[in-house]
Scaffold this motif. Structure first.
Motif, PDB file in Angstrom:
ATOM      1  N   VAL A   1       0.732  -1.407  -0.089  1.00  0.00           N
ATOM      2  CA  VAL A   1      -0.021   0.257   0.011  1.00  0.00           C
ATOM      3  C   VAL A   1       0.810   1.422  -0.006  1.00  0.00           C
ATOM      4  CG1 VAL A   1      -1.702   1.341   1.299  1.00  0.00           C
ATOM      5  CG2 VAL A   1      -1.965  -1.162   1.028  1.00  0.00           C
ATOM      6  N   ALA A   2       1.775   1.146   0.940  1.00  0.00           N
ATOM      7  CA  ALA A   2       2.756   2.571   0.859  1.00  0.00           C
ATOM      8  C   ALA A   2       3.464   2.625  -0.631  1.00  0.00           C
ATOM      9  CB  ALA A   2       3.979   2.109   1.894  1.00  0.00           C
ATOM     10  N   CYS A   3       3.856   1.557  -1.170  1.00  0.00           N
ATOM     11  CA  CYS A   3       4.486   1.871  -2.749  1.00  0.00           C
ATOM     12  C   CYS A   3       3.558   2.186  -3.732  1.00  0.00           C
ATOM     13  CB  CYS A   3       5.021   0.246  -2.930  1.00  0.00           C
ATOM     14  SG  CYS A   3       6.620  -0.132  -1.953  1.00  0.00           S
ATOM     15  N   TRP A   4       2.306   1.761  -3.282  1.00  0.00           N
ATOM     16  CA  TRP A   4       1.294   2.210  -4.186  1.00  0.00           C
ATOM     17  C   TRP A   4       0.944   3.530  -4.290  1.00  0.00           C
ATOM     18  CZ3 TRP A   4      -3.743   4.022  -3.777  1.00  0.00           C
ATOM     19  CH2 TRP A   4      -4.592   4.163  -5.079  1.00  0.00           C
ATOM     20  N   THR A   5       0.795   4.022  -3.026  1.00  0.00           N
ATOM     21  CA  THR A   5       0.543   5.576  -2.574  1.00  0.00           C
ATOM     22  C   THR A   5       1.696   6.222  -3.117  1.00  0.00           C
ATOM     23  OG1 THR A   5      -0.765   4.554  -0.582  1.00  0.00           O
ATOM     24  CG2 THR A   5      -0.287   7.054  -0.802  1.00  0.00           C
ATOM     25  N   LEU A   6       2.988   5.844  -2.950  1.00  0.00           N
ATOM     26  CA  LEU A   6       3.966   6.620  -3.302  1.00  0.00           C
ATOM     27  C   LEU A   6       4.048   6.829  -4.683  1.00  0.00           C
ATOM     28  CD1 LEU A   6       6.542   8.277  -2.487  1.00  0.00           C
ATOM     29  CD2 LEU A   6       7.712   6.169  -2.501  1.00  0.00           C
ATOM     30  N   THR A   7       3.680   5.584  -5.601  1.00  0.00           N
ATOM     31  CA  THR A   7       3.740   5.713  -6.900  1.00  0.00           C
ATOM     32  C   THR A   7       2.701   6.569  -7.585  1.00  0.00           C
ATOM     33  OG1 THR A   7       4.551   3.393  -7.086  1.00  0.00           O
ATOM     34  CG2 THR A   7       3.796   4.283  -9.006  1.00  0.00           C
ATOM     35  N   LYS A   8       1.798   6.742  -6.922  1.00  0.00           N
ATOM     36  CA  LYS A   8       0.334   7.716  -7.344  1.00  0.00           C
ATOM     37  C   LYS A   8       0.833   9.101  -7.203  1.00  0.00           C
ATOM     38  CE  LYS A   8      -3.220   6.893  -8.536  1.00  0.00           C
ATOM     39  NZ  LYS A   8      -3.808   6.855  -9.877  1.00  0.00           N
ATOM     40  N   ALA A   9       1.556   9.392  -6.139  1.00  0.00           N
ATOM     41  CA  ALA A   9       1.920  10.654  -5.740  1.00  0.00           C
ATOM     42  C   ALA A   9       2.990  11.058  -6.626  1.00  0.00           C
ATOM     43  CB  ALA A   9       2.266  10.804  -4.225  1.00  0.00           C
ATOM     44  N   LEU A  10       3.859  10.349  -6.884  1.00  0.00           N
ATOM     45  CA  LEU A  10       5.028  10.903  -7.978  1.00  0.00           C
ATOM     46  C   LEU A  10       4.301  10.918  -9.096  1.00  0.00           C
ATOM     47  CD1 LEU A  10       7.894   8.643  -6.528  1.00  0.00           C
ATOM     48  CD2 LEU A  10       7.527  11.076  -6.089  1.00  0.00           C
ATOM     49  N   THR A  11       3.430  10.225  -9.685  1.00  0.00           N
ATOM     50  CA  THR A  11       2.864  10.238 -11.158  1.00  0.00           C
ATOM     51  C   THR A  11       2.128  11.469 -11.111  1.00  0.00           C
ATOM     52  OG1 THR A  11       2.782   7.894 -11.106  1.00  0.00           O
ATOM     53  CG2 THR A  11       1.520   9.064 -12.649  1.00  0.00           C
ATOM     54  N   GLU A  12       1.373  11.825 -10.253  1.00  0.00           N
ATOM     55  CA  GLU A  12       0.554  12.905 -10.094  1.00  0.00           C
ATOM     56  C   GLU A  12       1.166  14.236 -10.073  1.00  0.00           C
ATOM     57  OE1 GLU A  12      -3.263  15.008 -10.630  1.00  0.00           O
ATOM     58  OE2 GLU A  12      -2.859  12.803 -10.719  1.00  0.00           O
ATOM     59  N   GLY A  13       2.122  14.195  -9.238  1.00  0.00           N
ATOM     60  CA  GLY A  13       3.280  15.175  -9.307  1.00  0.00           C
ATOM     61  C   GLY A  13       4.047  15.510 -10.723  1.00  0.00           C
ATOM     62  N   TRP A  14       4.272  14.501 -11.100  1.00  0.00           N
ATOM     63  CA  TRP A  14       4.779  14.600 -12.445  1.00  0.00           C
ATOM     64  C   TRP A  14       3.937  15.145 -13.622  1.00  0.00           C
ATOM     65  CZ3 TRP A  14       4.150  11.912 -17.238  1.00  0.00           C
ATOM     66  CH2 TRP A  14       4.993  12.340 -18.221  1.00  0.00           C
ATOM     67  N   ARG A  15       2.778  14.744 -13.401  1.00  0.00           N
ATOM     68  CA  ARG A  15       1.659  15.293 -14.569  1.00  0.00           C
ATOM     69  C   ARG A  15       1.434  16.729 -14.246  1.00  0.00           C
ATOM     70  NH1 ARG A  15      -2.772  10.201 -14.182  1.00  0.00           N
ATOM     71  NH2 ARG A  15      -1.530   8.681 -15.265  1.00  0.00           N
ATOM     72  N   ARG A  16       1.560  17.128 -13.127  1.00  0.00           N
ATOM     73  CA  ARG A  16       1.293  18.375 -12.682  1.00  0.00           C
ATOM     74  C   ARG A  16       2.352  19.549 -12.806  1.00  0.00           C
ATOM     75  NH1 ARG A  16      -3.652  19.531 -10.153  1.00  0.00           N
ATOM     76  NH2 ARG A  16      -4.703  17.632  -9.492  1.00  0.00           N
ATOM     77  N   THR A  17       3.539  18.672 -13.074  1.00  0.00           N
ATOM     78  CA  THR A  17       4.770  19.875 -12.990  1.00  0.00           C
ATOM     79  C   THR A  17       5.517  19.700 -14.546  1.00  0.00           C
ATOM     80  OG1 THR A  17       6.014  18.108 -11.723  1.00  0.00           O
ATOM     81  CG2 THR A  17       5.059  19.902 -10.594  1.00  0.00           C
ATOM     82  N   ILE A  18       6.695  18.859 -14.362  1.00  0.00           N
ATOM     83  CA  ILE A  18       7.367  18.761 -15.462  1.00  0.00           C
ATOM     84  C   ILE A  18       6.970  18.055 -16.711  1.00  0.00           C
ATOM     85  CG2 ILE A  18       9.510  19.500 -14.243  1.00  0.00           C
ATOM     86  CD1 ILE A  18      10.304  16.324 -14.162  1.00  0.00           C
ATOM     87  N   GLY A  19       6.076  16.995 -16.223  1.00  0.00           N
ATOM     88  CA  GLY A  19       5.530  16.144 -17.133  1.00  0.00           C
ATOM     89  C   GLY A  19       4.085  16.618 -17.800  1.00  0.00           C
ATOM     90  N   ARG A  20       3.789  17.511 -17.572  1.00  0.00           N
ATOM     91  CA  ARG A  20       2.281  17.765 -17.970  1.00  0.00           C
ATOM     92  C   ARG A  20       2.370  18.209 -19.423  1.00  0.00           C
ATOM     93  NH1 ARG A  20       0.934  24.364 -16.089  1.00  0.00           N
ATOM     94  NH2 ARG A  20       2.959  25.109 -16.768  1.00  0.00           N
ATOM     95  N   ARG A  21       3.400  18.701 -19.925  1.00  0.00           N
ATOM     96  CA  ARG A  21       3.341  18.871 -21.250  1.00  0.00           C
ATOM     97  C   ARG A  21       3.159  17.703 -22.265  1.00  0.00           C
ATOM     98  NH1 ARG A  21       8.406  21.921 -23.859  1.00  0.00           N
ATOM     99  NH2 ARG A  21       9.468  20.403 -22.717  1.00  0.00           N
ATOM    100  N   ARG A  22       4.007  16.536 -21.844  1.00  0.00           N
ATOM    101  CA  ARG A  22       4.007  15.405 -22.396  1.00  0.00           C
ATOM    102  C   ARG A  22       2.868  14.586 -22.226  1.00  0.00           C
ATOM    103  NH1 ARG A  22       9.011  11.566 -21.899  1.00  0.00           N
ATOM    104  NH2 ARG A  22       9.721  13.175 -23.015  1.00  0.00           N
ATOM    105  N   TYR A  23       2.100  14.846 -20.893  1.00  0.00           N
ATOM    106  CA  TYR A  23       0.792  14.248 -20.649  1.00  0.00           C
ATOM    107  C   TYR A  23      -0.366  14.739 -21.558  1.00  0.00           C
ATOM    108  CZ  TYR A  23      -3.143  12.671 -17.488  1.00  0.00           C
ATOM    109  OH  TYR A  23      -4.397  12.449 -17.039  1.00  0.00           O
ATOM    110  N   VAL A  24      -0.457  16.000 -21.677  1.00  0.00           N
ATOM    111  CA  VAL A  24      -1.363  16.697 -22.515  1.00  0.00           C
ATOM    112  C   VAL A  24      -1.371  16.360 -23.723  1.00  0.00           C
ATOM    113  CG1 VAL A  24      -2.325  18.774 -23.287  1.00  0.00           C
ATOM    114  CG2 VAL A  24      -1.743  18.578 -21.075  1.00  0.00           C
ATOM    115  N   THR A  25       0.031  16.276 -24.315  1.00  0.00           N
ATOM    116  CA  THR A  25       0.206  16.003 -25.689  1.00  0.00           C
ATOM    117  C   THR A  25      -0.089  14.546 -26.146  1.00  0.00           C
ATOM    118  OG1 THR A  25       2.045  17.537 -25.876  1.00  0.00           O
ATOM    119  CG2 THR A  25       2.045  15.866 -27.595  1.00  0.00           C
TER     120      THR A  25
END
Length: 337
Positions: free
Chosen positions: A29-53
């Protein structure tokens, strides 16, 4: 007689080799939560351009609206418009012209403050969609026929003018724009591309008033020489892709009105500077102004002594200096022939 050595027990290990299901579940559960948090943070910051494209690549004329909504969630704006079908289906004899009218649903998304996506749907089927970039950080590569352009950077001259079906320009006190229609036949999948400038997009430049052809009754066509200069120097910030959209307004060039893609009057009221509700905490709040000026707060109805206070336009509280109103201006560039 020799002493018998006493065996020394092994030290207790700091870890336990016993399988503990609760510990394993907690780790997962801790690994899954950490992965979701990192993925969401990546989508909202440096990875949002690639995510939208990556999601915009999956949209095409003819897909269902539910599919677009599954990629980008619900739209922020939605409205309807009437269009006249150019090739209506079979109708009974004596059918009126109103039967050719169809209702299109226009939906607009603001994607991570990088771009606007607009879709025109008939019976929840996307007949055309448009992308307008609003940031220098979002300049994706797009294909117009067989030509690759970079939205927000490539100029109109990158697309051969021989494929232009028509063009249209407009210039007002606040609204301006320009677009060209390109059609490539079977090579382009019988799609139409509308490339242009939206005043709400990134790096938008208006046309000049003396560039219009006076012989055009609608006052929407440009003279050849100024148009070539404009095509060579102005970047494209909006692209609309259409399938077989047989509407009379498309043929006449009036389908998009005063905005190619996103409408400024629709979305600008959602900008922070146009919000009606304002925070009470900040340098422009009445409390902060009273503290900064040393003003005293009097109960309502109690007389105040001292110099007469004047409440001018834009004031919020009597006895305090009103902040001047701010309006969002548009810088109009002017070109000379």
């Amino acid at each position: 007689m020799k002493p018998v050595p006493v065996p020394v027990p092994d030290p207790v290990p700091w870890y336990s080799t016993t399988l503990n299901l609760w510990t394993l579940a907690g780790v997962l559960v801790a690994c899954w939560t950490l992965t979701k948090a990192l993925t969401e943070g990546w989508r909202r910051t440096i990875g949002r351009r690639r995510y939208v494209t990556a999601r915009l690549r999956k949209i095409a004329p003819g897909v269902r609206h539910d599919y677009v909504e599954s990629l980008l969630n619900k739209p922020k704006w939605q409205s309807t418009m009437q269009a006249t079908r150019l090739a209506p289906g079979e109708q009974p004899e004596g059918g009126e012209e109103d039967e050719q009218k169809v209702e299109l649903t226009v939906r607009t998304w603001l994607l991570s403050r990088l771009c606007y996506l607009v879709t025109w749907c008939e019976d929840d089927i996307v007949v055309m969609y448009g992308i307008a970039t609003t940031s220098w950080w979002f300049r994706p590569w797009m294909r117009v026929g067989e030509t690759r352009i970079r939205l927000g950077k490539s100029t109109f001259a990158a697309i051969p003018d021989r494929s232009t079906v028509n063009h249209r320009a407009w210039l007002g006190s606040r609204r301006y724009g320009y677009f060209e229609e390109h059609w490539f036949g079977n090579i382009g999948g019988y799609r139409s591309w509308y490339v242009g400038v939206n005043e709400f997009g990134y790096s938008a430049f208006p046309v000049s008033e003396d560039w219009f052809d006076d012989s055009d009754i609608r006052h929407t066509l440009l003279l050849p020489e100024p148009r070539e200069a404009y095509r060579a120097s102005t970047p494209i910030n909006t692209v609309v892709v259409s399938g077989i959209a047989l509407f009379a307004e498309v043929e006449e060039g009036t389908f998009f009105g005063l905005s190619l893609g996103v409408g400024q009057d629709l979305v600008r009221l959602a900008e922070p500077e146009d919000h009606v509700l304002d925070s009470r905490i900040g340098p422009n709040s009445p409390e902060a102004q009273g503290v900064a000026l040393g003003a005293e707060t009097k109960p309502l109805g109690e007389e105040t002594t001292g110099p007469e206070t004047v409440v001018g336009e834009g004031s919020q509280v009597a006895g305090t200096i009103a902040a001047p109103s701010r309006s969002k201006g548009v810088c109009h560039a002017r070109y000379t022939r």
